[in-house]
Write a protein that holds these residues in place. Structure first.
Motif, PDB file in Angstrom:
ATOM      1  N   ASP A 294       0.808  -1.284   0.114  1.00 45.21           N
ATOM      2  CA  ASP A 294       0.157   0.027   0.056  1.00 45.21           C
ATOM      3  C   ASP A 294       0.957   1.181  -0.116  1.00 45.21           C
ATOM      4  OD1 ASP A 294      -2.621   1.417   0.330  1.00 45.21           O
ATOM      5  OD2 ASP A 294      -1.614   1.922   2.214  1.00 45.21           O
ATOM      6  N   ARG A 295       2.030   1.430   0.690  1.00 44.45           N
ATOM      7  CA  ARG A 295       2.820   2.350   0.643  1.00 44.45           C
ATOM      8  C   ARG A 295       3.580   2.695  -0.544  1.00 44.45           C
ATOM      9  NH1 ARG A 295       4.383   0.316   6.095  1.00 44.45           N
ATOM     10  NH2 ARG A 295       6.344  -0.646   5.155  1.00 44.45           N
ATOM     11  N   GLU A 296       3.844   1.452  -1.399  1.00 46.21           N
ATOM     12  CA  GLU A 296       4.278   1.717  -2.817  1.00 46.21           C
ATOM     13  C   GLU A 296       3.129   2.057  -3.503  1.00 46.21           C
ATOM     14  OE1 GLU A 296       7.591  -1.795  -3.290  1.00 46.21           O
ATOM     15  OE2 GLU A 296       5.506  -2.547  -3.276  1.00 46.21           O
ATOM     16  N   CYS A 297       2.119   1.859  -3.490  1.00 48.12           N
ATOM     17  CA  CYS A 297       0.965   2.544  -4.204  1.00 48.12           C
ATOM     18  C   CYS A 297       0.743   3.797  -3.979  1.00 48.12           C
ATOM     19  CB  CYS A 297      -0.470   1.664  -4.152  1.00 48.12           C
ATOM     20  SG  CYS A 297      -0.420  -0.065  -4.705  1.00 48.12           S
ATOM     21  N   ARG A 298       0.964   4.369  -2.730  1.00 46.38           N
ATOM     22  CA  ARG A 298       0.537   5.692  -2.389  1.00 46.38           C
ATOM     23  C   ARG A 298       1.832   6.438  -2.760  1.00 46.38           C
ATOM     24  NH1 ARG A 298      -3.208   6.254   1.767  1.00 46.38           N
ATOM     25  NH2 ARG A 298      -2.127   8.133   2.689  1.00 46.38           N
TER      26      ARG A 298
ATOM     27  N   ARG B  12      -6.231  14.647   6.817  1.00 47.24           N
ATOM     28  CA  ARG B  12      -6.278  14.322   8.233  1.00 47.24           C
ATOM     29  C   ARG B  12      -6.470  12.861   8.497  1.00 47.24           C
ATOM     30  NH1 ARG B  12     -10.584  17.844  11.504  1.00 47.24           N
ATOM     31  NH2 ARG B  12      -9.575  16.526  13.227  1.00 47.24           N
ATOM     32  N   ASN B  13      -6.910  12.191   7.499  1.00 50.15           N
ATOM     33  CA  ASN B  13      -7.416  10.652   7.650  1.00 50.15           C
ATOM     34  C   ASN B  13      -6.488   9.710   6.710  1.00 50.15           C
ATOM     35  OD1 ASN B  13      -9.681  11.020   9.558  1.00 50.15           O
ATOM     36  ND2 ASN B  13     -10.665  12.022   7.862  1.00 50.15           N
ATOM     37  N   GLY B  14      -5.548  10.362   6.116  1.00 50.29           N
ATOM     38  CA  GLY B  14      -4.621   9.740   5.280  1.00 50.29           C
ATOM     39  C   GLY B  14      -5.083   9.533   3.783  1.00 50.29           C
TER      40      GLY B  14
ATOM     41  N   ASP C 210      -5.915  -5.441  13.483  1.00 52.61           N
ATOM     42  CA  ASP C 210      -5.496  -6.358  12.479  1.00 52.61           C
ATOM     43  C   ASP C 210      -5.222  -7.589  13.061  1.00 52.61           C
ATOM     44  OD1 ASP C 210      -2.907  -6.503  13.113  1.00 52.61           O
ATOM     45  OD2 ASP C 210      -2.070  -5.715  11.531  1.00 52.61           O
ATOM     46  N   ALA C 211      -5.122  -8.752  12.361  1.00 58.47           N
ATOM     47  CA  ALA C 211      -4.920 -10.191  12.940  1.00 58.47           C
ATOM     48  C   ALA C 211      -3.821 -10.289  13.726  1.00 58.47           C
ATOM     49  CB  ALA C 211      -4.737 -11.152  11.589  1.00 58.47           C
ATOM     50  N   ASP C 212      -2.714  -9.347  13.772  1.00 61.17           N
ATOM     51  CA  ASP C 212      -1.715  -9.391  14.749  1.00 61.17           C
ATOM     52  C   ASP C 212      -1.683  -8.674  15.817  1.00 61.17           C
ATOM     53  OD1 ASP C 212      -0.128 -11.224  12.692  1.00 61.17           O
ATOM     54  OD2 ASP C 212       0.290  -9.527  11.572  1.00 61.17           O
ATOM     55  N   GLY C 213      -2.835  -8.034  15.960  1.00 62.27           N
ATOM     56  CA  GLY C 213      -3.198  -7.154  17.252  1.00 62.27           C
ATOM     57  C   GLY C 213      -2.681  -5.701  17.003  1.00 62.27           C
ATOM     58  N   ILE C 214      -2.102  -5.349  15.734  1.00 57.48           N
ATOM     59  CA  ILE C 214      -1.643  -3.861  15.463  1.00 57.48           C
ATOM     60  C   ILE C 214      -3.131  -3.008  15.466  1.00 57.48           C
ATOM     61  CG2 ILE C 214      -0.651  -2.262  13.824  1.00 57.48           C
ATOM     62  CD1 ILE C 214       1.238  -4.785  13.265  1.00 57.48           C
ATOM     63  N   THR C 215      -3.015  -1.786  16.058  1.00 53.34           N
ATOM     64  CA  THR C 215      -4.089  -1.149  15.953  1.00 53.34           C
ATOM     65  C   THR C 215      -4.031  -0.053  14.531  1.00 53.34           C
ATOM     66  OG1 THR C 215      -3.257   0.919  16.981  1.00 53.34           O
ATOM     67  CG2 THR C 215      -4.483  -0.870  18.301  1.00 53.34           C
ATOM     68  N   LEU C 216      -5.262   0.294  14.144  1.00 51.50           N
ATOM     69  CA  LEU C 216      -5.073   1.321  12.980  1.00 51.50           C
ATOM     70  C   LEU C 216      -4.249   2.401  13.203  1.00 51.50           C
ATOM     71  CD1 LEU C 216      -6.247   2.292  10.338  1.00 51.50           C
ATOM     72  CD2 LEU C 216      -8.034   3.220  11.531  1.00 51.50           C
ATOM     73  N   PRO C 217      -4.343   3.275  14.671  1.00 49.63           N
ATOM     74  CA  PRO C 217      -3.484   4.311  14.578  1.00 49.63           C
ATOM     75  C   PRO C 217      -2.125   3.668  14.515  1.00 49.63           C
ATOM     76  CG  PRO C 217      -5.066   4.346  15.794  1.00 49.63           C
ATOM     77  CD  PRO C 217      -5.347   3.006  15.314  1.00 49.63           C
ATOM     78  N   ALA C 218      -1.518   2.675  15.007  1.00 44.59           N
ATOM     79  CA  ALA C 218      -0.339   2.157  15.096  1.00 44.59           C
ATOM     80  C   ALA C 218       0.169   1.935  13.862  1.00 44.59           C
ATOM     81  CB  ALA C 218      -0.075   1.111  16.094  1.00 44.59           C
ATOM     82  N   ALA C 219      -0.669   1.564  12.897  1.00 46.01           N
ATOM     83  CA  ALA C 219      -0.313   1.163  11.496  1.00 46.01           C
ATOM     84  C   ALA C 219      -0.003   2.253  10.871  1.00 46.01           C
ATOM     85  CB  ALA C 219      -1.406   0.229  10.797  1.00 46.01           C
ATOM     86  N   MET C 220      -0.714   3.249  10.899  1.00 46.41           N
ATOM     87  CA  MET C 220      -0.622   4.732  10.145  1.00 46.41           C
ATOM     88  C   MET C 220       0.557   5.309  10.956  1.00 46.41           C
ATOM     89  SD  MET C 220      -4.478   6.549  10.094  1.00 46.41           S
ATOM     90  CE  MET C 220      -3.888   7.881   9.398  1.00 46.41           C
TER      91      MET C 220
ATOM     92  N   ASP D  79       0.257  10.804  10.677  1.00 48.36           N
ATOM     93  CA  ASP D  79      -0.298  11.066  12.079  1.00 48.36           C
ATOM     94  C   ASP D  79      -1.569  10.801  12.370  1.00 48.36           C
ATOM     95  OD1 ASP D  79      -0.419  12.229  14.589  1.00 48.36           O
ATOM     96  OD2 ASP D  79      -0.205  14.290  14.054  1.00 48.36           O
ATOM     97  N   PRO D  80      -1.767   9.786  13.456  1.00 47.28           N
ATOM     98  CA  PRO D  80      -3.170   9.226  13.601  1.00 47.28           C
ATOM     99  C   PRO D  80      -3.760  10.348  14.677  1.00 47.28           C
ATOM    100  CG  PRO D  80      -1.407   8.015  14.940  1.00 47.28           C
ATOM    101  CD  PRO D  80      -0.653   9.020  14.156  1.00 47.28           C
ATOM    102  N   ASP D  81      -3.064  11.193  15.330  1.00 49.42           N
ATOM    103  CA  ASP D  81      -3.646  12.143  16.166  1.00 49.42           C
ATOM    104  C   ASP D  81      -4.678  13.012  15.161  1.00 49.42           C
ATOM    105  OD1 ASP D  81      -2.390  10.953  18.144  1.00 49.42           O
ATOM    106  OD2 ASP D  81      -0.774  12.437  18.104  1.00 49.42           O
ATOM    107  N   THR D  82      -4.602  13.189  14.298  1.00 47.71           N
ATOM    108  CA  THR D  82      -5.403  14.028  13.196  1.00 47.71           C
ATOM    109  C   THR D  82      -6.549  13.527  12.981  1.00 47.71           C
ATOM    110  OG1 THR D  82      -4.385  13.612  11.059  1.00 47.71           O
ATOM    111  CG2 THR D  82      -3.427  15.234  12.334  1.00 47.71           C
ATOM    112  N   LEU D  83      -6.913  12.033  13.076  1.00 51.82           N
ATOM    113  CA  LEU D  83      -8.168  11.644  12.635  1.00 51.82           C
ATOM    114  C   LEU D  83      -9.422  12.097  13.012  1.00 51.82           C
ATOM    115  CD1 LEU D  83      -7.268   7.739  13.022  1.00 51.82           C
ATOM    116  CD2 LEU D  83      -7.098   8.981  11.097  1.00 51.82           C
ATOM    117  N   GLY D  84     -10.411  12.332  11.972  1.00 53.44           N
ATOM    118  CA  GLY D  84     -11.706  12.794  12.558  1.00 53.44           C
ATOM    119  C   GLY D  84     -12.289  13.429  11.328  1.00 53.44           C
ATOM    120  N   PRO D  85     -13.531  13.942  11.428  1.00 55.06           N
ATOM    121  CA  PRO D  85     -14.570  14.506  10.554  1.00 55.06           C
ATOM    122  C   PRO D  85     -13.730  15.567   9.491  1.00 55.06           C
ATOM    123  CG  PRO D  85     -15.815  13.972  12.357  1.00 55.06           C
ATOM    124  CD  PRO D  85     -14.380  13.891  12.862  1.00 55.06           C
ATOM    125  N   ASP D  86     -14.023  15.600   8.159  1.00 51.02           N
ATOM    126  CA  ASP D  86     -13.393  16.837   7.508  1.00 51.02           C
ATOM    127  C   ASP D  86     -14.447  17.791   6.813  1.00 51.02           C
ATOM    128  OD1 ASP D  86     -11.282  18.091   6.471  1.00 51.02           O
ATOM    129  OD2 ASP D  86     -10.593  16.506   5.522  1.00 51.02           O
TER     130      ASP D  86
END
Length: 426
Positions: free
Chosen positions: A47-51, A69-71, A170-180, A186-193
């Motif tokens: 996904d990073r390569e695609c981005r 703010r949501n990636g 995810d299946a390995d227990g990694i949270t979405l903010p940690a993956a981002m 920066d996952p601290d910016t997540l939210g409505p836009d």
């Protein structure tokens, strides 16, 4: 208001790749060597390569590139930033680049590559956009890693809260903010836009058709009318575990039999209603080859052209399951885990697409319903949204067999170019 293209730092235009070159360059990213399918999971390596590919395409065209703010990735023509567009002024197109496990090449990427190609064609025509244009790659549309589809657009519209997003793992227990964060965002910016969305006057997503309607009508391109209502229900069939070799058939309380009968009933009811119903996931306990199960848990996915048809199917399936469960000595729990009502795309925008694309003396471009969810469907409550479909002769999606011919892909680019010209150059 006219929005001229931002000046190049060097004052010279760069050579930009055409559709087929972009498609060739994107194709190897995330493709699995054995299955031939794609494993482009949100915030992972592919996904990073695609981005990075998206950012490169934006830079080649000297577009104003940014990540919201949501990636979600944006590339703007005519303005230097999203907030230079006036309320309801921008015309936006794009889709997503992530995939389901071993997915096909077209679902998502066709819309993103076509967006860049359509912008190129628009400018090659000598058209002068009078409205800002934006190309977008929405993040985590498929939900393959964290189990929730359309995360980027859900966050932008407020249909997913930052608190709920933080709980996704995810299946390995990694949270979405940690993956981002691991991917450099920066996952601290997540939210409505809402301010960004308020700038959008039209969003048009081009997508490969997930079905064979266009193949049956012989049309290379169609317009989406609506997304069928759909939901997921979990069926828990509780029986009695016992020995497979020593328990008489008449003494068994086997939930697998009840489950099997329910699967067949779902198919029958779907056929009667012109809908679809699928038990595609099952979990069995104790899951031994020589053991009668104590529990069979199955998940029903059902979709229909309208709410009444969906209600008819799901009610009939549950009623049949309960009748069979009582006969088999099985207890049954049914839980609705998710539900999405019908999404009607913006009628005026859809009509305008028809006006732009319908050729004199030819049958009108077909308007199709679809049973699949899309970012355009999430955005439809917040901005005027529409979709174009490109013919898929296999009818297969979410599989390496997903396909669109080169000619049909180019017809899709042509249609999207016409739409951008009609919406943004008037």
């Amino acid at each position: 208001m006219s929005h001229p293209r931002p000046a190049s730092p060097t004052g010279t235009a760069r050579q930009t790749p055409d559709f087929l070159t972009m498609w060739r360059d994107l194709a190897p990213l995330g493709r699995h060597a054995t299955s031939g399918g794609y494993r482009r999971y949100a915030w992972g390596g592919a996904d990073r390569e695609c981005r990075a590919w998206f950012r490169e395409q934006a830079q080649l065209r000297e577009l104003a590139y940014e990540v919201d703010r949501n990636g979600n990735q944006w590339a703007w023509y005519g303005v230097r930033s999203w907030n230079e567009a006036g309320p309801g002024e921008a015309v936006v197109t794009g889709s997503h680049l992530d995939s389901v496990p071993d997915g096909g090449a077209f679902d998502g990427p066709l819309g993103v590559v076509s967006a860049f190609a359509a912008l190129d064609q628009l400018l090659e025509r000598g058209a002068t956009p009078t409205r800002p244009l934006a190309l977008v790659n929405f993040g985590d549309e498929e939900g393959a890693r964290f189990g929730l589809a359309c995360v980027g657009s859900r966050l932008a519209t407020g249909r997913l809260t930052p608190a709920d997003a933080a709980l996704l793992r995810d299946a390995d227990g990694i949270t979405l903010p940690a993956a981002m964060e691991a991917a450099g965002y920066d996952p601290d910016t997540l939210g409505p836009d809402p301010d960004r969305l308020s700038r959008i006057g039209a969003f048009v997503e081009l997508h490969v058709e997930q079905g064979r309607s266009l193949d049956l009508t012989g049309d290379p391109v169609g317009i989406a009318g609506s997304i069928w209502p759909h939901g997921r229900w979990r069926y828990d069939f509780h029986g009695e575990a016992n020995h497979a070799g020593t328990t008489r058939l008449g003494d068994r309380r086997d939930p697998m039999l009840t489950y099997a009968g329910t699967v067949l009933e779902a198919r029958r009811e779907a056929e009667l209603a012109g809908a679809v119903a699928t038990f595609g996931k099952v979990a069995v306990e104790p899951n031994g080859v020589n053991a009668i199960p104590s529990l069979v848990r199955g998940w029903l996915d059902s979709r229909a052209p309208d709410q009444a048809s969906l209600d008819a199917v799901t009610s009939a399936v549950e009623a049949a399951a309960r009748t069979r469960a009582a006969r088999d000595g099985i207890s049954l729990d049914v839980v609705r885990e998710s539900f999405t009502p019908v999404v009607e795309f913006h009628r005026a925008l859809g009509a305008e697409l028809g006006r732009i694309l319908d050729a004199p003396g030819m049958p009108p471009v077909p308007v199709l319903g679809t049973g699949a969810g899309h970012d355009a469907g999430i955005l439809a409550d917040s901005v005027p949204a529409a979709m174009l479909f490109v013919r898929n002769p296999t009818g297969v999606s979410h599989s390496p067999a997903e396909h669109a011919t080169e000619d049909d892909c180019l017809a899709g680019v042509q249609a999207l170019t016409d739409v951008l010209e009609g919406l943004a150059c008037v």
